[in-house]
Motif scaffolding. Structure first.
Motif, mmCIF file in Angstrom:
data_model
loop_
_atom_site.group_PDB
_atom_site.id
_atom_site.type_symbol
_atom_site.label_atom_id
_atom_site.label_comp_id
_atom_site.label_asym_id
_atom_site.label_seq_id
_atom_site.Cartn_x
_atom_site.Cartn_y
_atom_site.Cartn_z
ATOM 1 N N VAL A 8 -10.179 35.832 -4.763
ATOM 2 C CA VAL A 8 -8.845 35.235 -4.668
ATOM 3 C C VAL A 8 -8.983 33.762 -4.330
ATOM 4 O O VAL A 8 -9.691 33.390 -3.399
ATOM 5 C CB VAL A 8 -8.000 35.952 -3.589
ATOM 6 N N ILE A 9 -8.312 32.901 -5.130
ATOM 7 C CA ILE A 9 -8.311 31.458 -4.888
ATOM 8 C C ILE A 9 -6.863 31.045 -4.616
ATOM 9 O O ILE A 9 -5.956 31.368 -5.383
ATOM 10 C CB ILE A 9 -8.860 30.682 -6.102
ATOM 11 N N TYR A 10 -6.668 30.311 -3.533
ATOM 12 C CA TYR A 10 -5.324 29.878 -3.148
ATOM 13 C C TYR A 10 -5.113 28.419 -3.554
ATOM 14 O O TYR A 10 -5.998 27.588 -3.399
ATOM 15 C CB TYR A 10 -5.110 30.032 -1.635
ATOM 16 N N PHE A 11 -3.943 28.122 -4.082
ATOM 17 C CA PHE A 11 -3.555 26.767 -4.456
ATOM 18 C C PHE A 11 -2.359 26.366 -3.609
ATOM 19 O O PHE A 11 -1.483 27.177 -3.300
ATOM 20 C CB PHE A 11 -3.143 26.693 -5.940
ATOM 21 N N ASN A 12 -2.312 25.068 -3.270
ATOM 22 C CA ASN A 12 -1.131 24.537 -2.580
ATOM 23 C C ASN A 12 -0.112 24.100 -3.635
ATOM 24 O O ASN A 12 -0.379 23.188 -4.425
ATOM 25 C CB ASN A 12 -1.495 23.341 -1.697
ATOM 26 N N ASP A 13 1.001 24.730 -3.617
ATOM 27 C CA ASP A 13 2.056 24.402 -4.578
ATOM 28 C C ASP A 13 3.213 23.763 -3.812
ATOM 29 O O ASP A 13 3.919 24.443 -3.079
ATOM 30 C CB ASP A 13 2.522 25.676 -5.305
ATOM 31 N N SER A 14 3.355 22.458 -3.999
ATOM 32 C CA SER A 14 4.387 21.751 -3.234
ATOM 33 C C SER A 14 5.783 21.931 -3.836
ATOM 34 O O SER A 14 6.777 21.706 -3.175
ATOM 35 C CB SER A 14 4.042 20.261 -3.155
ATOM 36 N N GLU A 15 5.873 22.318 -5.098
ATOM 37 C CA GLU A 15 7.169 22.434 -5.752
ATOM 38 C C GLU A 15 7.745 23.854 -5.707
ATOM 39 O O GLU A 15 8.837 24.085 -6.195
ATOM 40 C CB GLU A 15 7.058 21.985 -7.200
ATOM 41 N N ASN A 16 7.011 24.797 -5.154
ATOM 42 C CA ASN A 16 7.444 26.189 -5.088
ATOM 43 C C ASN A 16 7.833 26.727 -6.468
ATOM 44 O O ASN A 16 8.879 27.317 -6.664
ATOM 45 C CB ASN A 16 8.612 26.375 -4.125
ATOM 46 N N SER A 17 6.986 26.476 -7.444
ATOM 47 C CA SER A 17 7.261 26.958 -8.796
ATOM 48 C C SER A 17 6.034 27.716 -9.300
ATOM 49 O O SER A 17 5.019 27.815 -8.635
ATOM 50 C CB SER A 17 7.600 25.789 -9.723
ATOM 51 N N VAL A 67 2.738 28.616 -11.775
ATOM 52 C CA VAL A 67 1.589 27.819 -12.186
ATOM 53 C C VAL A 67 1.163 28.250 -13.573
ATOM 54 O O VAL A 67 1.046 29.448 -13.863
ATOM 55 C CB VAL A 67 0.405 28.000 -11.203
ATOM 56 N N ARG A 68 0.971 27.271 -14.445
ATOM 57 C CA ARG A 68 0.416 27.543 -15.777
ATOM 58 C C ARG A 68 -1.039 27.078 -15.777
ATOM 59 O O ARG A 68 -1.349 25.971 -15.361
ATOM 60 C CB ARG A 68 1.195 26.789 -16.857
ATOM 61 N N GLN A 69 -1.886 27.923 -16.294
ATOM 62 C CA GLN A 69 -3.316 27.605 -16.262
ATOM 63 C C GLN A 69 -3.719 27.095 -17.631
ATOM 64 O O GLN A 69 -3.648 27.809 -18.622
ATOM 65 C CB GLN A 69 -4.126 28.857 -15.893
ATOM 66 N N TYR A 70 -4.151 25.821 -17.688
ATOM 67 C CA TYR A 70 -4.579 25.202 -18.940
ATOM 68 C C TYR A 70 -6.092 24.974 -18.959
ATOM 69 O O TYR A 70 -6.640 24.637 -19.987
ATOM 70 C CB TYR A 70 -3.873 23.849 -19.132
ATOM 71 N N GLN A 71 -6.773 25.200 -17.824
ATOM 72 C CA GLN A 71 -8.222 25.019 -17.730
ATOM 73 C C GLN A 71 -8.788 26.141 -16.885
ATOM 74 O O GLN A 71 -8.042 26.907 -16.257
ATOM 75 C CB GLN A 71 -8.550 23.675 -17.071
ATOM 76 N N ASP A 72 -10.091 26.190 -16.823
ATOM 77 C CA ASP A 72 -10.733 27.158 -15.958
ATOM 78 C C ASP A 72 -10.456 26.781 -14.508
ATOM 79 O O ASP A 72 -10.374 25.618 -14.154
ATOM 80 C CB ASP A 72 -12.253 27.170 -16.175
ATOM 81 N N VAL A 73 -10.399 27.816 -13.666
ATOM 82 C CA VAL A 73 -10.150 27.590 -12.251
ATOM 83 C C VAL A 73 -11.462 27.172 -11.594
ATOM 84 O O VAL A 73 -12.470 27.853 -11.753
ATOM 85 C CB VAL A 73 -9.596 28.864 -11.601
ATOM 86 N N PRO A 74 -11.443 26.064 -10.852
ATOM 87 C CA PRO A 74 -12.713 25.625 -10.224
ATOM 88 C C PRO A 74 -13.122 26.575 -9.078
ATOM 89 O O PRO A 74 -12.271 27.220 -8.492
ATOM 90 C CB PRO A 74 -12.367 24.219 -9.695
ATOM 91 N N ASP A 75 -14.413 26.607 -8.828
ATOM 92 C CA ASP A 75 -14.907 27.455 -7.737
ATOM 93 C C ASP A 75 -14.452 26.864 -6.421
ATOM 94 O O ASP A 75 -14.545 25.670 -6.161
ATOM 95 C CB ASP A 75 -16.439 27.510 -7.751
ATOM 96 N N ALA A 76 -13.980 27.741 -5.551
ATOM 97 C CA ALA A 76 -13.542 27.319 -4.229
ATOM 98 C C ALA A 76 -14.707 27.406 -3.280
ATOM 99 O O ALA A 76 -15.450 28.381 -3.294
ATOM 100 C CB ALA A 76 -12.397 28.177 -3.754
ATOM 101 N N LYS A 77 -14.906 26.436 -2.395
ATOM 102 C CA LYS A 77 -16.010 26.452 -1.454
ATOM 103 C C LYS A 77 -15.531 26.218 -0.067
ATOM 104 O O LYS A 77 -14.581 25.700 0.279
ATOM 105 C CB LYS A 77 -17.065 25.412 -1.808
#
Length: 169
Positions: free
Chosen positions: A148-157, A159-169
């Protein structure tokens, strides 16, 4: 009391003064002022008792000048145009109000149908059976914490994924 030849009171007699606008109680009738014997030639009454100057004034008063007639025609035309425009706008507003009412009714009908279909679908599906089929037949599993990778979404909308998700470290 001294009176003049025309019936008016002499100005030297100050005891009673008669003016045309005074009113006197009693049974005495006032004398009318004597008519002038000879009227001027241009104001001399005709057979009908109306002078020629009066006839000309009356004729002039009943006529409308061309400029005034054009002005009245323009004003009447503008008033009629304003009334027609008002009636057209009123018709448009009424039509739009009827359209809004019909669209609101259609929306409420569609919402009711959608809720009914949703309730039917939820009632017909057994979620435990779906979970069991996904895990046993298809080999699906719940995600681990490392996946599971968490993203900060400031707009509360979303998410559309147009690229690969980067590895979280």
């Amino acid at each position: 009391m001294a009176r003049r030849a025309d019936g008016r009171v002499n100005s030297t007699d100050r005891t009673k003064r008669y003016t045309p606008d005074t009113f006197e109680d009693g049974s005495a009738v006032r004398r009318l002022a004597a008519q002038p014997q000879e009227a001027p030639k241009e104001a001399r009454p005709l057979k009908s008792g109306v002078s020629s100057q009066t006839r000309r004034n009356r004729a002039r008063a009943t006529q409308i000048s061309a400029g005034y007639a054009v002005f009245l025609a323009i004003v009447c035309t503008l008033c009629i145009a304003a009334c027609v425009a008002y009636v057209k706008l009123q018709t448009v507003v009424t039509t739009q109000a009827e359209d809004i009412t019909s669209k609101e009714k259609e929306l409420s009908d569609l919402k009711a149908d959608n809720d009914a279909y949703y309730n039917t679908t939820v009632a017909s599906e057994d979620l435990e059976a779906v979970k069991e089929a996904a895990q046993n037949r298809l080999g699906m599993k719940y995600a681990d914490e490392s996946q599971v990778i968490y993203f900060n979404d400031s707009e509360n909308s979303y998410v559309r994924q147009y690229q690969d998700v980067p590895d979280a470290k």
